[in-house]
Design an enzyme around this catalytic site. Structure first.
Site, mmCIF file in Angstrom:
data_model
loop_
_atom_site.group_PDB
_atom_site.id
_atom_site.type_symbol
_atom_site.label_atom_id
_atom_site.label_comp_id
_atom_site.label_asym_id
_atom_site.label_seq_id
_atom_site.Cartn_x
_atom_site.Cartn_y
_atom_site.Cartn_z
ATOM 1 N N GLU A 140 -0.932 7.914 47.931
ATOM 2 C CA GLU A 140 -1.685 8.665 48.946
ATOM 3 C C GLU A 140 -3.170 8.590 48.639
ATOM 4 O O GLU A 140 -3.569 8.739 47.486
ATOM 5 C CB GLU A 140 -1.313 10.158 48.958
ATOM 6 C CG GLU A 140 0.064 10.466 49.447
ATOM 7 C CD GLU A 140 0.365 11.967 49.461
ATOM 8 O OE1 GLU A 140 -0.582 12.782 49.546
ATOM 9 O OE2 GLU A 140 1.546 12.317 49.364
ATOM 10 N N GLU A 190 4.540 14.577 44.249
ATOM 11 C CA GLU A 190 3.585 15.427 43.507
ATOM 12 C C GLU A 190 4.312 16.484 42.669
ATOM 13 O O GLU A 190 4.161 17.691 42.887
ATOM 14 C CB GLU A 190 2.616 16.112 44.479
ATOM 15 C CG GLU A 190 1.778 15.120 45.250
ATOM 16 C CD GLU A 190 0.613 15.721 46.014
ATOM 17 O OE1 GLU A 190 -0.388 15.036 46.200
ATOM 18 O OE2 GLU A 190 0.713 16.891 46.423
HETATM 19 C C1 BGP Z 1 -0.685 15.930 49.331
HETATM 20 C C2 BGP Z 1 0.686 15.906 49.921
HETATM 21 C C3 BGP Z 1 0.787 15.462 51.327
HETATM 22 C C4 BGP Z 1 -0.457 15.590 52.166
HETATM 23 C C5 BGP Z 1 -1.756 15.441 51.415
HETATM 24 C C6 BGP Z 1 -2.991 15.856 52.187
HETATM 25 O O1 BGP Z 1 -0.737 17.021 48.482
HETATM 26 O O2 BGP Z 1 1.576 15.128 49.176
HETATM 27 O O3 BGP Z 1 1.941 15.980 51.871
HETATM 28 O O4 BGP Z 1 -0.413 16.523 53.119
HETATM 29 O O5 BGP Z 1 -1.755 16.098 50.181
HETATM 30 O O6 BGP Z 1 -3.135 17.227 52.156
HETATM 31 P P1 BGP Z 1 -3.428 18.100 53.445
HETATM 32 O O7 BGP Z 1 -2.338 17.767 54.394
HETATM 33 O O8 BGP Z 1 -3.376 19.493 52.972
HETATM 34 O O9 BGP Z 1 -4.762 17.692 53.917
#
Ligand code: BGP
Length: 474
Positions: free
Chosen positions: A371, A179
């Protein structure tokens, strides 16, 4: 059949959110270790509050996380049981170079990932590896100030060369920065940067962004030199922007928001900064700190594919008066047509189809969804079962949307990794209770629990989805 025969189904994790073992195997301290759970987390993530080590009275969830460091064989076996074709994971930079600026890498760290990759292959799983997922050795932060410093480019190049050489033949797919656009919103987490009182935020963050872009292009070059079979991708925090209304001012706002979100991967995919951001740089008085052959390196080493995370769409409004809702790292105007998760992230499967089309139209490169998923609270029943139908429902609708993008729109999509196939620490909140997994981990927000793993209902569902290459989603 909608998806290609060799479609890469799997799941994605990040070292800092699942590995733990923060002081084992010669590993050095990293930014992600010193981000606490609780009320100070967001300020540290944003670089507004300094954190150089562990403070009394704070809890640091990354120190042990879900202890993948000691459980990796069991976890990868479970991924194998679900039929994973790929496993997206990341390298803890400070396992390889504990301070970040050593001459020689730490063999124990290299060996750990080698074992993990070999374990994946044993189960027929192709690793897809992010070089840095919100990860920077503290040594590079205290000595050099993180990615604001040009020297980081060289340290990262060295890391990349070390990894590509050591894992040649073991890892075919690499992502350079997780990201990459998040560094503009979460400077400490994304780029190891604390912002000093009164300093020009734009200058610091655009400089850091340039450094990461140059480092990413160098990594792509090195990867292709080491092994022409390696495929290198960028990674975007994705999601389209809708205009709040058809009022032209709202439409214009959404267009600006979308392209501002894309300008970093524009550089990674096309090899140069787009004109709209050059104009923005002029307005804020930022001059790109080009050095040496940066321009040529960027131009000649564009990525092989585009990967992105997708959790929700966002809404843009010309007048800053709309009701806001939570989203990945930063808030957005609330969309009245959508429902939201327990954390306020709005659920929008069609937004995934739109995002896939946005990106394919713009870049004409193969896409990979690195993701996607639903963070939710799970209940363990008396008999130990976990009936996470809400998670199945979320994923089913998103897979349908990507199927439509492939089948009806002709988008070239070659893989999909759901976020957190095994429960892990939340990046934004530091909680364990915001669970994404098919595999439950017995651990709570304060770090209590046995760390035992168990299969949720979604485990069996995803196994079937993979076995039928996305045809059976019931
Ligand atoms: C993205 C990241 C991840 C992950 C995901 C979910 O921004 O790449 O590392 O954590 O989001 O977010 P969260 O864990 O805050 O629910």
């Amino acid at each position: 059949m909608a998806f290609r025969k060799d479609f890469l189904w799997g799941g994605a994790t990040a070292a800092n959110q699942c590995e733990g073992g923060y002081n084992e195997g010669g590993r050095g301290l990293a930014n992600v270790d010193v981000i606490p759970h609780g009320k100070n987390r967001s300020a540290v993530v944003r670089g507004a509050r300094k954190s150089f080590g562990f403070e009394e009275g704070e809890y640091y969830p990354a120190k042990q996380a879900v202890d993948f460091y000691h459980h990796y064989k069991e976890d990868i076996a479970l991924f194998g049981e679900m039929g994973f074709k790929t496993y997206r994971m990341s390298i803890g930079w400070s396992r390889i170079f504990p301070q970040g600026d050593e001459e020689e890498p730490n063999e124990e760290g290299l060996k750990f990932y080698e074992d993990v990759f070999r374990e994946c292959h044993k189960h027929g799983i192709e690793p897809l590896v992010t070089i840095t997922h919100f990860d920077c050795p503290m040594g590079l932060i205290t000595k050099y100030g993180g990615w604001r410093n040009r020297k980081l480019v060289d340290f990262y190049k060295k890391l990349a060369r070390t990894l590509f050489t050591r894992y040649k033949g073991l890892v075919k797919y690499w992502l350079t920065f997780n990201e990459i656009n998040m560094l503009l919103h979460a400077p400490f987490m994304g780029a190891g940067i604390f912002l000093e009182e009164g300093e020009n935020r734009d200058q610091v963050l655009y400089t850091a962004a340039h450094h990461e872009l140059v480092a990413s292009a160098w990594a792509t070059k090195i990867a292709h030199e080491v092994d022409p079979d390696i495929q290198v991708g960028c990674m975007l925090a994705g999601g389209t922007y809708y205009p709040f209304s058809c009022r032209p001012e709202d439409v214009w706002e959404s267009k600006k928001d979308l392209r501002n979100n894309l300008f970093l991967i524009d550089v990674q995919a096309r090899g140069y900064y787009p004109s709209f951001i050059l104009k923005e740089f002029e307005r804020v008085g930022f001059e790109i700190p080009y050095q040496d052959d940066d321009r040529e390196i960027l131009l000649n080493n564009t990525v092989d594919f585009i990967s992105f995370s997708y959790y929700a769409s966002r809404v843009s409004k010309a007048d800053p008066d709309g009701e806001l809702t939570a989203g990945n790292i930063f808030k957005s105007v609330k969309n009245p047509y959508l429902k939201a998760s327990e954390w306020g992230w709005q659920i929008d499967p069609l937004g995934l189809r739109i995002t896939l089309n946005d990106l394919y139209d713009r870049y004409q490169l193969p896409l990979f969804i690195s993701e996607n998923g639903l963070g939710a609270k799970d209940v363990v029943e008396a008999d130990g079962s976990i009936n996470d139908d809400y998670r199945i429902e979320y994923l089913r609708e998103h897979i349908k949307a990507m199927k439509a993008a492939v089948e009806e729109d002709g988008v070239d999509l070659f893989g999909y990794t759901t976020w957190g196939p095994i429960d892990l620490v939340s990046a934004s909140t530091g909680e364990m209770s915001k669970r994404y997994g098919f595999i439950y981990v017995d651990r709570d927000d304060a770090g209590n629990g046995t760390l035992a793993r168990s299969r949720k209902k979604s485990f069996w569902w995803y196994k079937k989805v993979i076995a039928t290459n996305g045809e059976d989603l019931d």
